[in-house]
Write a protein that holds these residues in place. Structure first.
Motif, PDB file in Angstrom:
ATOM      1  N   GLY A 139      -1.222   4.997   6.256  1.00  0.00           N
ATOM      2  CA  GLY A 139      -0.304   4.947   5.129  1.00  0.00           C
ATOM      3  C   GLY A 139       0.606   3.736   5.227  1.00  0.00           C
ATOM      4  N   GLU A 140       1.621   3.730   4.395  1.00  0.00           N
ATOM      5  CA  GLU A 140       2.522   2.571   4.367  1.00  0.00           C
ATOM      6  C   GLU A 140       3.962   3.021   4.233  1.00  0.00           C
ATOM      7  N   VAL A 141       4.843   2.303   4.913  1.00  0.00           N
ATOM      8  CA  VAL A 141       6.283   2.487   4.710  1.00  0.00           C
ATOM      9  C   VAL A 141       6.839   1.094   4.427  1.00  0.00           C
ATOM     10  N   LEU A 142       7.457   0.934   3.279  1.00  0.00           N
ATOM     11  CA  LEU A 142       7.953  -0.388   2.874  1.00  0.00           C
ATOM     12  C   LEU A 142       9.451  -0.350   2.608  1.00  0.00           C
ATOM     13  N   TYR A 143      10.125  -1.328   3.159  1.00  0.00           N
ATOM     14  CA  TYR A 143      11.555  -1.500   2.887  1.00  0.00           C
ATOM     15  C   TYR A 143      11.706  -2.786   2.081  1.00  0.00           C
ATOM     16  N   GLY A 144      12.068  -2.640   0.801  1.00  0.00           N
ATOM     17  CA  GLY A 144      12.181  -3.810  -0.061  1.00  0.00           C
ATOM     18  C   GLY A 144      10.881  -4.581  -0.099  1.00  0.00           C
ATOM     19  N   GLY A 145       9.766  -3.863  -0.034  1.00  0.00           N
ATOM     20  CA  GLY A 145       8.446  -4.494  -0.099  1.00  0.00           C
ATOM     21  C   GLY A 145       7.914  -4.948   1.246  1.00  0.00           C
ATOM     22  N   LYS A 146       8.723  -4.837   2.292  1.00  0.00           N
ATOM     23  CA  LYS A 146       8.301  -5.302   3.611  1.00  0.00           C
ATOM     24  C   LYS A 146       7.826  -4.126   4.455  1.00  0.00           C
ATOM     25  N   LYS A 147       6.661  -4.304   5.086  1.00  0.00           N
ATOM     26  CA  LYS A 147       6.068  -3.214   5.872  1.00  0.00           C
ATOM     27  C   LYS A 147       6.923  -2.896   7.092  1.00  0.00           C
ATOM     28  N   VAL A 148       6.982  -1.607   7.430  1.00  0.00           N
ATOM     29  CA  VAL A 148       7.790  -1.186   8.583  1.00  0.00           C
ATOM     30  C   VAL A 148       7.233  -1.783   9.881  1.00  0.00           C
ATOM     31  N   SER A 149       5.913  -2.001   9.932  1.00  0.00           N
ATOM     32  CA  SER A 149       5.311  -2.568  11.139  1.00  0.00           C
ATOM     33  C   SER A 149       5.695  -4.035  11.328  1.00  0.00           C
ATOM     34  N   GLU A 150       6.159  -4.666  10.249  1.00  0.00           N
ATOM     35  CA  GLU A 150       6.537  -6.093  10.349  1.00  0.00           C
ATOM     36  C   GLU A 150       8.031  -6.260  10.585  1.00  0.00           C
ATOM     37  N   ILE A 151       8.726  -5.156  10.607  1.00  0.00           N
ATOM     38  CA  ILE A 151      10.182  -5.228  10.725  1.00  0.00           C
ATOM     39  C   ILE A 151      10.593  -5.551  12.153  1.00  0.00           C
TER      40      ILE A 151
END
Lengths: 345, 285
Positions: free
Chosen positions: B58-70
């Motif tokens: 699945g995906e979790v996005l903060y302001g369009g940015k993936k949580v894995s890239e945070i």
């Protein structure tokens, strides 16, 4: 820096409130008392030798007296010699007779004497008798000193380097585990993981705390026992690097366990292995390769050189400690990052 | 905006999902309630969203940015209040907040001000080990606010609190919303959710069964109901009947005819009743 200081202060306060700190303070007092009052500054570790020279010439007795041997060790008959050895089972009786052209020496002892010791006794007795008899001359043995001569170290002070290595420096190994298990019990790692904290400040703060505690602990142990006239830069550097190294190793091991009970068996076993270089410290001829790989081996001898200098160069010690500290930090970073900071990930 | 898309999580690795195909989005400045009984998967979703659990599918996005890239800096902008208080027991409440504040790169709120806010000012210098469960819960809540977060994750923030303190905590949450913070509220307390949430999602056995504003849910699923209390075998029993249902009406009539009725109240459907209707389970279970 702010993050590191915050973690440093936090760990320092948490550790200072742990009951183990009182144990450490108590141990420090006991160690100082033992070194100052219980271990004598000098004690005789030599074997006791009794002599009976049955030869007509009495060369050996003559040489023994010349060497300063007291009358009580020079006996008048074989019976007296046997009685003396019987009364003191740890002693060695030397019976010397001269039945022909060649002298004859008989050794009386309860138990066994190693071949090396027999050779040493034979060599020690042959040398003074050589001018009197037609003994073969030659270079049967020679003595070589591997390091410069230094003033003899009082026996009680000689105990300080091992105490520093196995009590002060390993403190970080034990306390880092205690602190980690306290954090696991409180569950605070989860809260830390949702901050920008990261792995490095977490490890460095703990390393700094236990290096500081180890430094004070070490100096407080050394000053009353060895004195205040010390090579402080060398000592401080060795203590800090040693404490940091063992704190990182302590975290590496503790990260695999959930509480002190689980850790105990492995932790104590590792501490016991770490203590084996004390054998080499007491009997320097015992230094198999495996024992020299244990980090406490160079540390214990390095600390002795720092406290009781003989002129040996300490550069190799610092290179070793710095390299070991860096390697243990990298290993610790890897383990803490994957075992603690990414738990459940 | 926070977007959660088709989230799955399997703790066992054997295809037994704790969270299944969960999707929702939270607008900025919104209080989003995640309702469900214990074990429904609420905390699992929150843990994935905060990075404490690995995102499996699945995906979790903060302001369009993936949580894995945070990256770590992201944590300067979120605050997390845990269900189980996780504090240094050997430190005081003040020390817990002070040292925690030192971990952030952004300006933080004065610890004493936060302790005052949650009525812990007097216990500021007491060791946390001596705190009650409710006090620890308030301290964990205060800690979540220390970095002025733009996104708040609150896991059962009113659990173990008395009604007065719980009301105070709810007011603080509303205050944070008025300041523009986005709140993800995980709870099994329907009253808390009903009072402060702009939208709620019902989670049951890892899946969302309904999601809307409390009012819209009531309009959609709410039915007039009657709660009846009656004597049976010397004990007072209580049951809820939905008047729109034929079988409930029959059962109510049977109770009235055959039992000694103590009280009879008609009422508007609550979120809990809607949850029961949708899942057949109680929220507090």
């Amino acid at each position: 820096m702010r993050r590191f200081l915050s973690l440093f202060m936090q760990d320092l306060v948490v550790v200072s409130r742990n009951a183990l700190m009182w144990v450490v303070v108590g141990a420090l007092v006991v160690i100082i008392m033992v070194v100052l009052f219980l271990i004598p500054a000098d004690y005789d570790l030599e074997d006791t030798y009794y002599f009976y020279d049955a030869s007509k010439t009495g060369y050996l007795e003559e040489e023994a007296r010349r060497d300063g041997l007291e009358d009580e060790f020079i006996l008048g008959s074989l019976e007296e010699l046997e009685e003396a050895v019987q009364a003191d089972p740890g002693s060695i009786g030397i019976y010397f007779s001269d039945s022909g052209e060649r002298p004859q020496i008989t050794i009386l002892h309860y138990g066994t004497i190693s071949e090396q010791n027999l050779n040493l006794i034979a060599a020690a007795l042959e040398e003074p008798l050589r001018p009197y008899y037609d003994l073969e001359t030659g270079d049967g043995y020679r003595v070589e000193y591997l390091r410069p001569f230094s003033a003899p170290v009082p026996q009680n002070q000689n105990a300080v380097p091992p105490l520093l290595a196995f009590e002060v420096i390993v403190l970080g190994f034990l306390m880092a585990a205690v602190l980690l298990f306290q954090e696991k019990a409180d569950g605070v790692n989860r809260a830390y993981r949702v901050t920008p904290g990261g792995t490095s400040p977490y490890i460095l703060a703990k390393g700094a705390v236990f290096s500081l505690i180890g430094l004070f602990y070490g100096l407080l142990m050394i000053m009353p026992t060895v004195g205040v006239s010390l090579n402080y830069p060398a000592l401080i550097l060795a203590l800090i690097l040693g404490c940091f190294l063992y704190t990182c190793l302590g975290l590496v091991v503790a990260a695999f366990f959930n509480n002190i009970s689980e850790w105990l068996f492995v932790g104590i076993a590792l501490l016991m292995v770490n203590m084996t270089p004390i054998i080499s410290y007491g009997w320097p001829s015992f230094s198999p390769a495996w024992i020299t790989y244990i980090p406490s081996y160079p540390i214990i001898f390095g600390l002795r050189e720092i406290l009781f200098p003989t002129g040996r160069d300490l550069t190799s010690l610092y290179i070793y400690l710095a390299a070991a500290a860096i390697l243990s930090y990298l290993l610790c970073h890897l383990v803490v990052h994957f075992k603690l900071m990414r738990e459940g990930r | 905006m926070i977007e959660v898309k088709n989230l799955y999580h399997d703790y066992t690795g054997k295809g037994k999902y704790a969270v299944m195909d969960v999707s929702f989005q939270i607008d900025e400045g919104e209080i989003f309630g995640f309702l469900g009984p214990s074990g429904a998967g609420k905390s699992t979703v929150q843990n994935i969203m905060t990075g404490l659990l690995k995102l499996q599918r699945g995906e979790v996005l903060y302001g369009g940015k993936k949580v894995s890239e945070i990256r770590r800096a992201f944590f300067n902008h979120i605050g997390v209040s845990f269900e189980h208080p996780n504090l240094y027991s050997k430190l005081s409440g003040l020390e817990n907040l002070r040292y925690y504040a030192g971990l952030f790169d952004v300006p933080t709120r004065p610890p004493l001000e936060l302790l005052e806010l949650v009525d812990l000012r007097e216990a500021a210098n007491r060791k946390v080990a001596a705190y009650s469960k409710g006090m620890k819960q308030r301290l964990v809540f205060a800690r979540a606010l220390i970095n002025n977060p733009g996104i708040l994750f609150l896991d059962e923030p009113t659990a173990s609190l008395d009604p007065v303190t719980a009301a105070k905590v709810k007011n603080i949450i509303l205050q944070k919303r008025s300041e523009g913070a986005t709140v993800f509220l995980t709870t099994h307390n329907m009253y808390t959710a009903e009072e402060i949430c702009d939208r709620v999602a019902f989670l049951d056995e890892g899946s969302i069964v309904a999601m809307d504003s409390p009012r819209a849910l009531k309009l959609k699923y709410g039915e007039q109901s009657v709660r009846v209390e009656y004597y049976e075998n010397g004990n007072v029993k209580s049951k809820l009947y939905f008047l729109a249902r034929e079988e409930d009406r029959r059962a109510l009539q049977e109770i009235i005819d055959s039992k000694e009725v103590q009280t009879l109240h008609s009422q508007e459907a609550s979120l809990e009743q809607i949850f029961i209707r949708l899942t057949g389970r109680e929220l507090s279970a």
